[in-house]
Scaffold this motif. Structure first.
Motif, PDB file in Angstrom:
ATOM      1  N   ILE A  24       0.696  -0.932  -0.367  1.00 35.61           N
ATOM      2  CA  ILE A  24       0.108  -0.362  -0.033  1.00 35.61           C
ATOM      3  C   ILE A  24       0.773   1.794  -0.134  1.00 35.61           C
ATOM      4  CG2 ILE A  24      -1.552   1.567   1.488  1.00 35.61           C
ATOM      5  CD1 ILE A  24      -3.064  -1.421   2.166  1.00 35.61           C
ATOM      6  N   ALA A  25       1.679   1.462   1.243  1.00 38.76           N
ATOM      7  CA  ALA A  25       3.130   2.289   0.934  1.00 38.76           C
ATOM      8  C   ALA A  25       3.707   2.312  -0.345  1.00 38.76           C
ATOM      9  CB  ALA A  25       3.566   2.282   1.573  1.00 38.76           C
ATOM     10  N   LEU A  26       3.852   1.537  -1.325  1.00 37.52           N
ATOM     11  CA  LEU A  26       4.815   1.520  -2.463  1.00 37.52           C
ATOM     12  C   LEU A  26       3.411   2.134  -3.318  1.00 37.52           C
ATOM     13  CD1 LEU A  26       7.083  -1.780  -1.741  1.00 37.52           C
ATOM     14  CD2 LEU A  26       7.692   1.169  -1.846  1.00 37.52           C
ATOM     15  N   ALA A  27       2.390   1.459  -3.323  1.00 34.36           N
ATOM     16  CA  ALA A  27       1.460   1.508  -4.342  1.00 34.36           C
ATOM     17  C   ALA A  27       1.238   3.635  -3.919  1.00 34.36           C
ATOM     18  CB  ALA A  27       0.293   1.440  -4.649  1.00 34.36           C
ATOM     19  N   LEU A  28       1.364   4.322  -2.763  1.00 36.78           N
ATOM     20  CA  LEU A  28       1.122   5.192  -2.815  1.00 36.78           C
ATOM     21  C   LEU A  28       2.193   6.347  -3.091  1.00 36.78           C
ATOM     22  CD1 LEU A  28      -0.907   5.121   1.074  1.00 36.78           C
ATOM     23  CD2 LEU A  28      -1.395   5.762  -1.796  1.00 36.78           C
ATOM     24  N   LEU A  29       3.021   5.173  -2.882  1.00 37.47           N
ATOM     25  CA  LEU A  29       4.999   6.314  -3.336  1.00 37.47           C
ATOM     26  C   LEU A  29       4.563   6.159  -4.880  1.00 37.47           C
ATOM     27  CD1 LEU A  29       7.521   4.734  -1.429  1.00 37.47           C
ATOM     28  CD2 LEU A  29       7.503   7.227  -2.108  1.00 37.47           C
ATOM     29  N   ALA A  30       4.376   5.426  -5.900  1.00 38.55           N
ATOM     30  CA  ALA A  30       3.890   5.467  -6.968  1.00 38.55           C
ATOM     31  C   ALA A  30       3.162   5.983  -7.863  1.00 38.55           C
ATOM     32  CB  ALA A  30       3.934   3.423  -7.753  1.00 38.55           C
ATOM     33  N   VAL A  31       2.429   7.558  -7.001  1.00 36.98           N
ATOM     34  CA  VAL A  31       1.922   8.143  -7.613  1.00 36.98           C
ATOM     35  C   VAL A  31       2.494   9.390  -8.427  1.00 36.98           C
ATOM     36  CG1 VAL A  31       0.107  10.064  -7.101  1.00 36.98           C
ATOM     37  CG2 VAL A  31      -0.481   7.363  -6.280  1.00 36.98           C
ATOM     38  N   THR A  32       3.558   9.700  -8.175  1.00 39.85           N
ATOM     39  CA  THR A  32       4.715  10.695  -8.557  1.00 39.85           C
ATOM     40  C   THR A  32       5.595   9.815  -9.613  1.00 39.85           C
ATOM     41  OG1 THR A  32       6.269  10.414  -6.201  1.00 39.85           O
ATOM     42  CG2 THR A  32       3.923  11.559  -6.094  1.00 39.85           C
ATOM     43  N   ILE A  33       6.243  10.672  -9.779  1.00 42.50           N
ATOM     44  CA  ILE A  33       7.574  10.172 -10.920  1.00 42.50           C
ATOM     45  C   ILE A  33       8.685   9.515  -9.929  1.00 42.50           C
ATOM     46  CG2 ILE A  33       8.508  10.593 -12.761  1.00 42.50           C
ATOM     47  CD1 ILE A  33       6.375   9.934 -13.051  1.00 42.50           C
ATOM     48  N   GLY A  35       8.710   8.970  -6.699  1.00 43.40           N
ATOM     49  CA  GLY A  35       8.163   7.633  -5.815  1.00 43.40           C
ATOM     50  C   GLY A  35       8.411   6.168  -6.575  1.00 43.40           C
ATOM     51  N   LEU A  36       8.361   6.135  -7.929  1.00 42.74           N
ATOM     52  CA  LEU A  36       8.284   5.477  -8.638  1.00 42.74           C
ATOM     53  C   LEU A  36       9.992   4.952  -8.862  1.00 42.74           C
ATOM     54  CD1 LEU A  36       6.392   4.051 -10.526  1.00 42.74           C
ATOM     55  CD2 LEU A  36       6.569   5.345 -12.535  1.00 42.74           C
ATOM     56  N   VAL A  37      10.663   5.298  -8.951  1.00 47.27           N
ATOM     57  CA  VAL A  37      12.030   5.279  -8.982  1.00 47.27           C
ATOM     58  C   VAL A  37      12.287   4.583  -7.659  1.00 47.27           C
ATOM     59  CG1 VAL A  37      14.129   6.292  -9.030  1.00 47.27           C
ATOM     60  CG2 VAL A  37      12.547   7.273  -9.952  1.00 47.27           C
ATOM     61  N   VAL A  38      11.868   4.383  -6.160  1.00 48.62           N
ATOM     62  CA  VAL A  38      11.467   4.159  -5.062  1.00 48.62           C
ATOM     63  C   VAL A  38      10.695   2.859  -5.172  1.00 48.62           C
ATOM     64  CG1 VAL A  38      11.694   4.027  -3.120  1.00 48.62           C
ATOM     65  CG2 VAL A  38      12.516   6.362  -3.994  1.00 48.62           C
ATOM     66  N   ALA A  39       8.954   2.761  -5.684  1.00 54.22           N
ATOM     67  CA  ALA A  39       8.744   2.099  -5.606  1.00 54.22           C
ATOM     68  C   ALA A  39       8.722   0.795  -6.564  1.00 54.22           C
ATOM     69  CB  ALA A  39       7.756   2.548  -6.345  1.00 54.22           C
ATOM     70  N   ILE A  40       8.989   1.036  -7.737  1.00 55.17           N
ATOM     71  CA  ILE A  40       9.330  -0.333  -8.726  1.00 55.17           C
ATOM     72  C   ILE A  40      10.364  -1.345  -7.666  1.00 55.17           C
ATOM     73  CG2 ILE A  40      10.805  -0.889 -11.056  1.00 55.17           C
ATOM     74  CD1 ILE A  40       9.490   1.649 -12.397  1.00 55.17           C
ATOM     75  N   PRO A  41      11.671  -0.897  -7.180  1.00 56.95           N
ATOM     76  CA  PRO A  41      12.955  -1.041  -6.758  1.00 56.95           C
ATOM     77  C   PRO A  41      12.479  -2.191  -5.259  1.00 56.95           C
ATOM     78  CG  PRO A  41      14.062   0.195  -7.464  1.00 56.95           C
ATOM     79  CD  PRO A  41      12.381   0.495  -7.294  1.00 56.95           C
ATOM     80  N   GLY A  42      11.620  -1.438  -4.984  1.00 58.13           N
ATOM     81  CA  GLY A  42      10.987  -2.010  -3.906  1.00 58.13           C
ATOM     82  C   GLY A  42      10.109  -2.781  -4.345  1.00 58.13           C
ATOM     83  N   PHE A  43       8.973  -2.686  -4.950  1.00 60.24           N
ATOM     84  CA  PHE A  43       7.544  -3.912  -5.674  1.00 60.24           C
ATOM     85  C   PHE A  43       8.901  -5.368  -5.485  1.00 60.24           C
ATOM     86  CE2 PHE A  43       4.403  -1.029  -6.002  1.00 60.24           C
ATOM     87  CZ  PHE A  43       3.821  -1.954  -5.454  1.00 60.24           C
ATOM     88  N   ILE A  44       9.656  -5.401  -6.104  1.00 62.34           N
ATOM     89  CA  ILE A  44      10.810  -6.148  -6.353  1.00 62.34           C
ATOM     90  C   ILE A  44      11.461  -6.769  -5.509  1.00 62.34           C
ATOM     91  CG2 ILE A  44      13.416  -6.723  -7.536  1.00 62.34           C
ATOM     92  CD1 ILE A  44      11.996  -4.933 -10.351  1.00 62.34           C
ATOM     93  N   LEU A  45      12.202  -6.305  -4.260  1.00 57.13           N
ATOM     94  CA  LEU A  45      12.581  -6.353  -3.668  1.00 57.13           C
ATOM     95  C   LEU A  45      11.168  -7.293  -2.363  1.00 57.13           C
ATOM     96  CD1 LEU A  45      15.038  -7.245  -1.377  1.00 57.13           C
ATOM     97  CD2 LEU A  45      14.759  -4.148  -0.869  1.00 57.13           C
ATOM     98  N   LEU A  46      10.484  -6.745  -2.440  1.00 53.78           N
ATOM     99  CA  LEU A  46       9.188  -7.536  -1.418  1.00 53.78           C
ATOM    100  C   LEU A  46       8.517  -8.913  -2.265  1.00 53.78           C
ATOM    101  CD1 LEU A  46       6.638  -6.663   1.041  1.00 53.78           C
ATOM    102  CD2 LEU A  46       5.312  -5.688  -1.236  1.00 53.78           C
ATOM    103  N   ALA A  47       8.986  -9.449  -3.806  1.00 54.10           N
ATOM    104  CA  ALA A  47       8.452 -10.626  -4.117  1.00 54.10           C
ATOM    105  C   ALA A  47       9.502 -11.012  -3.885  1.00 54.10           C
ATOM    106  CB  ALA A  47       8.596  -9.987  -5.954  1.00 54.10           C
ATOM    107  N   ILE A  48      10.662 -10.232  -3.679  1.00 49.19           N
ATOM    108  CA  ILE A  48      12.509 -11.525  -3.571  1.00 49.19           C
ATOM    109  C   ILE A  48      11.564 -12.053  -1.549  1.00 49.19           C
ATOM    110  CG2 ILE A  48      14.356 -11.834  -2.656  1.00 49.19           C
ATOM    111  CD1 ILE A  48      14.775  -9.434  -5.399  1.00 49.19           C
TER     112      ILE A  48
END
Length: 119
Positions: A24-33, A35-48
């Motif tokens: 949820i926090a990463l999705a809220l971060l992804a709203v901005t450009i 934040g998207l730079v942080v959210a994409i690696p965050g989702f990858i790390l979360l999957a791992i």
């Protein structure tokens, strides 16, 4: 595994926070450009973290069923078989495997957070 044996409830709540709160926090971060730079690696790390946490959960269930403190191939096989039985039931199996997965995800997330705090 020892941390999961000592504090399973804490591990469950860490897993719950990691599997529900962090996306949820990463999705809220992804709203901005930016934040998207942080959210994409965050989702990858979360999957791992989720993948490794699922493996820890399988081993934990197997070692609990065997009553053995040692982690080995036998615990992996027994844990996988025990979790395959409820997973074959459509709705109930998904719920059970998700709830059991929270334990392992919580252990991995807590250890990752502790390592990050030490640096």
């Amino acid at each position: 595994m020892s941390q999961l044996r000592v504090d399973p409830i804490g591990s469950f709540f860490w897993g719950l926070l990691t599997a529900i709160g962090v996306p949820i926090a990463l999705a809220l971060l992804a709203v901005t450009i930016i934040g998207l730079v942080v959210a994409i690696p965050g989702f990858i790390l979360l999957a791992i973290v989720g993948l490794v946490g699922s493996a820890v959960s399988v081993v934990w269930v197997g070692s609990l069923a065997l009553g053995d403190e040692e982690v080995g191939g036998k615990a992996v096989v027994v844990g996988a078989l025990l979790l395959a039985v409820p997973a074959s039931i459509s709705v109930l199996g998904d719920l059970v495997t998700t709830l059991v997965g929270f334990f392992g995800t919580g252990v991995v997330a807590r250890r990752l957070y502790a390592a990050w705090q030490d640096d």
